[in-house]
Every structure is written in structure tokens, then in C-alpha cells.
Design a protein around this motif. Structure first.
Motif, PDB file in Angstrom:
ATOM      1  N   ILE A  67      85.561  54.707  52.024  1.00 10.38           N
ATOM      2  CA  ILE A  67      85.669  54.633  50.564  1.00 10.38           C
ATOM      3  C   ILE A  67      85.610  53.176  50.101  1.00 10.38           C
ATOM      4  N   ALA A  68      86.154  52.274  50.930  1.00  6.71           N
ATOM      5  CA  ALA A  68      86.183  50.849  50.573  1.00  6.71           C
ATOM      6  C   ALA A  68      84.848  50.151  50.811  1.00  6.71           C
ATOM      7  N   LEU A  89      78.073  36.329  55.948  1.00  9.82           N
ATOM      8  CA  LEU A  89      78.252  37.024  57.220  1.00  9.82           C
ATOM      9  C   LEU A  89      79.372  36.409  58.059  1.00  9.82           C
ATOM     10  N   VAL A  90      79.604  35.124  57.909  1.00  3.27           N
ATOM     11  CA  VAL A  90      80.729  34.490  58.608  1.00  3.27           C
ATOM     12  C   VAL A  90      82.054  35.049  58.084  1.00  3.27           C
ATOM     13  N   VAL A  91      82.151  35.204  56.761  1.00  2.00           N
ATOM     14  CA  VAL A  91      83.388  35.719  56.156  1.00  2.00           C
ATOM     15  C   VAL A  91      83.638  37.167  56.561  1.00  2.00           C
ATOM     16  N   ILE A  94      85.091  37.357  60.112  1.00  2.00           N
ATOM     17  CA  ILE A  94      86.501  36.940  60.192  1.00  2.00           C
ATOM     18  C   ILE A  94      87.416  38.024  59.632  1.00  2.00           C
ATOM     19  N   LEU A  95      87.026  38.618  58.498  1.00  2.00           N
ATOM     20  CA  LEU A  95      87.852  39.655  57.872  1.00  2.00           C
ATOM     21  C   LEU A  95      87.996  40.869  58.790  1.00  2.00           C
ATOM     22  N   ILE A 129      85.831  47.106  53.817  1.00  2.00           N
ATOM     23  CA  ILE A 129      85.274  46.048  52.964  1.00  2.00           C
ATOM     24  C   ILE A 129      84.410  45.110  53.804  1.00  2.00           C
ATOM     25  N   ALA A 130      84.893  44.764  54.989  1.00  2.72           N
ATOM     26  CA  ALA A 130      84.157  43.844  55.859  1.00  2.72           C
ATOM     27  C   ALA A 130      82.828  44.435  56.306  1.00  2.72           C
TER      28      ALA A 130
END
Length: 465
Positions: A67-68, A89-91, A94-95, A129-130
Motif C-alpha cells: 500500500i505504501a 537510488l542511493v537514498v 539506505i532506507l 516506500i523504499a
């Protein structure tokens, strides 16, 4: 070094980085699915629930991640279209790594009560989300760096990360499940989540060395990026987003084959039930088959003159093979289960290899990250996340696998129809520019001509006394 050699070198580097990054992201995402099927119902929910309810609830927490995913597609699509693919893509990497690592440390229901499933769901949302921002960027970093006419072929690098990550996740649980059951439920499963931190470090080292695709560099130099990509995407390309989402249900049958099938086939209430490690071994073999045959889907789509014909012949066998897989598993015969699952894997994996590149060709570069992310994640939210819970409900309600088998076949029907419509609208010859790419070239030529006209006027004015 010639331009063609430089392009080929950048394309290989981008393809490898895309593959490694998506492998790590999907490993983190899939270990949650395996843990949902095997242990989360025992660890994060009360022990006194009726049979199957704990597993069903753990599948619901898994759905929260799906859903996220559209939110991740919107947020990271915005940054990816505005500031570049690489940084985004780096963020996402990490997430995803941080959320997975914390799941491995999370206390269970017996320790912190209701807070356990609430925190688990929150971490799953972060995972969603990631990965919602990861998929689109990985496809684009590979396809936009590809030599001319080979974008679908190179986009398959990103797609290849899915079976590899799934295989790593299945392999991890295959070995961890060999532990005595009390130890496995107490702490063994956590090792798979904690180990993800090492993979994230490897992925970051590779991604930080990436170059931004040239098309994105040019857009930023010309200040041609869109202020709010999601608004632009929905305003001008909403039909493509919805058709793209409709093309993708076939991709989501992997959750029938792995997450649901694992819980169903290892349920000890069946007299034909498989041992956990035994069935995970069957899943692993099917994933090896996927890893081997999947790239051929991109090769076929790149070489066949009319991609519509290729898609038709790739998808149609799944109408029969997916239902047969469930009945093969239900025999309790390991070899029949392996054959059934391996055969059902071939059509949807070959389809998956090419669909990312097909979607990327559908949207202009300035909203491409947002557009393909929204298509993929809208389908993930409505189909992928619901699939294990829906299949479990169907089976629990009817006490027969037939409705689940029909569900798997229906995904193939919907995907075939929508993909053919998408190709009809965007162009079906892989070696030629899509309609969006043709429009971009015309727009660029007009902008260049206008720039030259204004420059000529400036020179004229400067030459006057």
C-alpha cells in the motif's frame, strides 16, 4: 576512446549497478514475505488465535508495504525526475536497509504486546516506500544508459535483481529453517534481516560510482526538468499510467508461488504437507529457473519485429501452467511439485524481463521515473499486496485450491490484454523510437532551432553600431 565504446562501457556499468542494487533491495523485501509465511504469525501475534489467522494477519502487515509503494513512487519519482536517478537510488537503498535491520531487532508480542505488530507494520511501510522508489530508478538507470535500440535489453539487468534477491532470501531461510523450530522462531529468522546491513554497504559502494544517464544530464543543463513531475504525469499521461498498471498483474504471481504457496504447502493439517526446508528447496529451484530463462524474454522482445506477437506467445502458456502448478504441489510428490513450479515460472519471468523496458518507452524522460513508478506501484498496492491474503482467504473459505489456481490464471489474462493495448499506443518495434521518444526529439529540435534563432538575433544586435 570512441563515443560508441564509451556508451557501451557506461551501459555495462549502469546495468551491473542496477542489477546489484535491485538484488539487495528485493532480498530485503522478500525476506519479509518468507518470514510472514513461516514465523511472524507466531512471533508478533497472540498464540491463542485460531489456525491460520496469525499467518493471515502477518500477510496483512506485508500488504501494508505494498500500500505504501505508490507513495514511494511519487516521492522518489519526484526527486528522480527533478534531481537525477543516482542520488535517489542511493537514498532508497539506505532506507530499505535500515528498515530491514530494525525488523531483525524488533521484540515480539510476548515482550511488548500490541506494539509489536504496530511497529512491524510501520517498518514494512518504510520498506514499501523504499522499494516503491527503487524499481523505476533502477530500470531507468540501465535503460537510459543503453546503446540505441537496446533499452529493453538493458532494462532486464534491473529485472534480474528480483529472482536473485528472492533466491538469496529463500536460500537464507532454507538454511535457517534447519535449526530446531524453537530456536528458529526465537532468533534464527532474525539473522536474515540483520545480515542485510552488509549487503547495503556493498550496494552503496557500487551505486556511488554510477554516472547519471546523459538524457538526465542534458535535461538538467537545459533546465528542462518539470517542477512537480507527479502533477505533469497525471495531467498528461494518466491513461498510460493506468494501462501500465493493468499490464503488471502477471508479475505479481510470484507472491502466489512463494509467499502463499509456502504457507499452504507446509501447513501440517494437510496429509501431503511438505517440510519447510523441503518446500523452500522447491521454491529455490524455481527461482534458479527464473534466473536462467528470464533474460530470454528481453532478448526475444528486442529481436522480434512486432513485440505484440512476442508478448502473446510468452504470456498465453501461463493460462494453463499456473493452475497446474497448484495441483502438482497438492500431489505431495516433490518431483511433480518441482516440475509444476518450474514450468509455471517460465512465462511470467520472461514477461517480467521486458515489461520494465516497455513501460520506460511509454513516458517522456521528464516524467519517466514518476510514470513507470506509479504504474508499477499502483499494481503492487492493489494486486501484489493483496495476493497472499486474498489467496489465503479463498483457500480458508472454500477448503479447495481451485479458486486460487483460477486467480493466478486471471492475472495472465489481464496482463496480456493491457500490454497489447500499451504497445498499440506507444509503438511495438523495440529497435525504433517509441512515440514518446519521437515526440521528445521533435521538441528538442524545435528548442534547438529557437535557441539558434535567438542567438542569431543577439549577434545581429551586437553587430549594429
Amino acid at each position: 576512446m570512441s563515443d560508441s565504446v564509451n556508451t557501451a562501457k557506461r551501459a555495462r556499468k549502469a546495468g551491473i549497478a542496477s542489477y546489484v542494487g535491485t538484488t539487495i533491495e528485493w532480498y530485503d523485501f522478500y525476506i519479509y514475505g518468507a518470514a510472514s509465511a513461516l514465523v511472524f504469525g507466531h512471533v508478533f501475534f497472540p498464540d491463542n488465535l485460531p489456525d491460520g489467522v496469525g499467518t493471515l494477519l502477518s500477510f496483512v502487515t506485508m500488504w501494508a508495504g505494498f500500500i505504501a509503494r505508490p507513495l514511494g513512487g511519487i516521492v522518489f519519482g519526484h526527486f528522480g525526475d527533478k534531481y537525477g536517478r543516482k542520488k535517489t537510488l542511493v537514498v532508497t537503498l539506505i532506507l530499505m536497509g535500515a528498515a530491514s535491520f530494525v525488523v531483525g531487532l524488533l521484540p515480539g508480542y510476548s515482550t511488548i504486546g500490541l506494539a509489536a505488530p504496530i511497529l512491524l507494520t510501520f517498518l514494512r511501510v518504510l520498506q514499501g516506500i523504499a522499494v516503491g522508489g527503487e524499481w523505476g530508478g533502477s530500470v531507468l538507470i540501465a535503460s537510459e544508459s543503453a546503446p540505441k535500440g537496446k533499452s529493453i535489453l538493458y532494462s532486464a539487468f534491473a529485472q534480474q535483481g528480483s529472482p536473485t534477491g528472492n533466491l538469496l532470501a529463500t536460500g537464507a531461510f532454507f538454511f535457517l529453517a534447519m535449526m530446531p523450530t524453537p530456536e528458529f522462531i526465537l532468533y534464527g529468522w532474525r539473522i536474515a534481516f540483520l545480515a542485510s546491513i552488509l549487503l547495503i554497504v556493498i550496494g552503496l559502494v557500487i551505486r556511488l560510482k554510477l554516472e547519471e544517464p546523459q538524457i538526465m544530464q542534458q535535461a538538467r543543463k537545459k533546465d528542462a526538468v518539470v517542477k512537480v513531475p507527479v502533477v505533469e504525469a497525471f495531467k498528461k499521461h494518466w491513461a498510460l499510467i493506468l494501462i501500465g498498471a493493468g499490464a503488471l498483474p502477471l508479475v505479481q504471481v510470484t507472491y502466489l508461488k512463494t509467499t502463499f504457496a509456502t504457507a499452504w504447502a507446509t501447513d501440517k493439517s494437510h496429509d501431503w504437507a511438505y517440510g519447510t526446508s523441503s518446500f523452500l528447496g522447491i521454491v529455490a529451484i524455481a527461482l534458479v529457473v527464473q534466473f536462467i530463462v528470464q533474460p530470454f524474454g528481453a532478448v526475444i522482445l528486442s529481436r522480434v519485429k512486432d513485440m505484440r506477437k512476442a508478448i502473446f506467445w510468452i504470456v498465453v502458456p501461463e493460462f494453463v501452467l499456473m493452475p497446474l502448478m497448484f495441483f502438482a504441489i497438492q500431489t505431495g510428490n516433490t518431483w511433480l511439485a518441482i516440475l509444476g513450479m518450474a514450468a509455471a515460472t517460465v512465462p511470467h519471468s520472461m514477461f517480467y524481463a521486458g515489461i520494465g523496458g516497455i513501460l520506460a518507452r511509454a513516458f517522456p524522460a521528464k516524467v519517466r521515473y514518476t510514470g513507470i513508478s506509479l504504474s508499477y506501484q499502483l499494481c503492487s498496492m492493489t494486486v501484489a499486496g493483496a495476493t497472499p491474503a486474498l489467496a489465503q482467504w479463498m483457500y480458508t473459505s472454500t477448503d479447495t485450491i481451485m479458486p486460487v489456481a483460477i486467480l493466478g490464471a486471471s492475472y495472465a489474462v489481464v496482463s496480456l490484454i493491457c500490454t497489447l493495448i500499451l504497445l498499440q499506443k506507444t509503438g511495438w518495434v523495440a529497435s525504433e523510437d517509441s512515440n514518446a521518444e519521437k515526440a521528445e526529439k521533435i521538441e528538442l529540435a524545435e528548442e534547438t532551432a529557437e535557441d539558434e534563432r535567438l542567438a542569431a538575433l543577439d549577434r545581429e544586435d551586437a553587430s549594429r553600431p
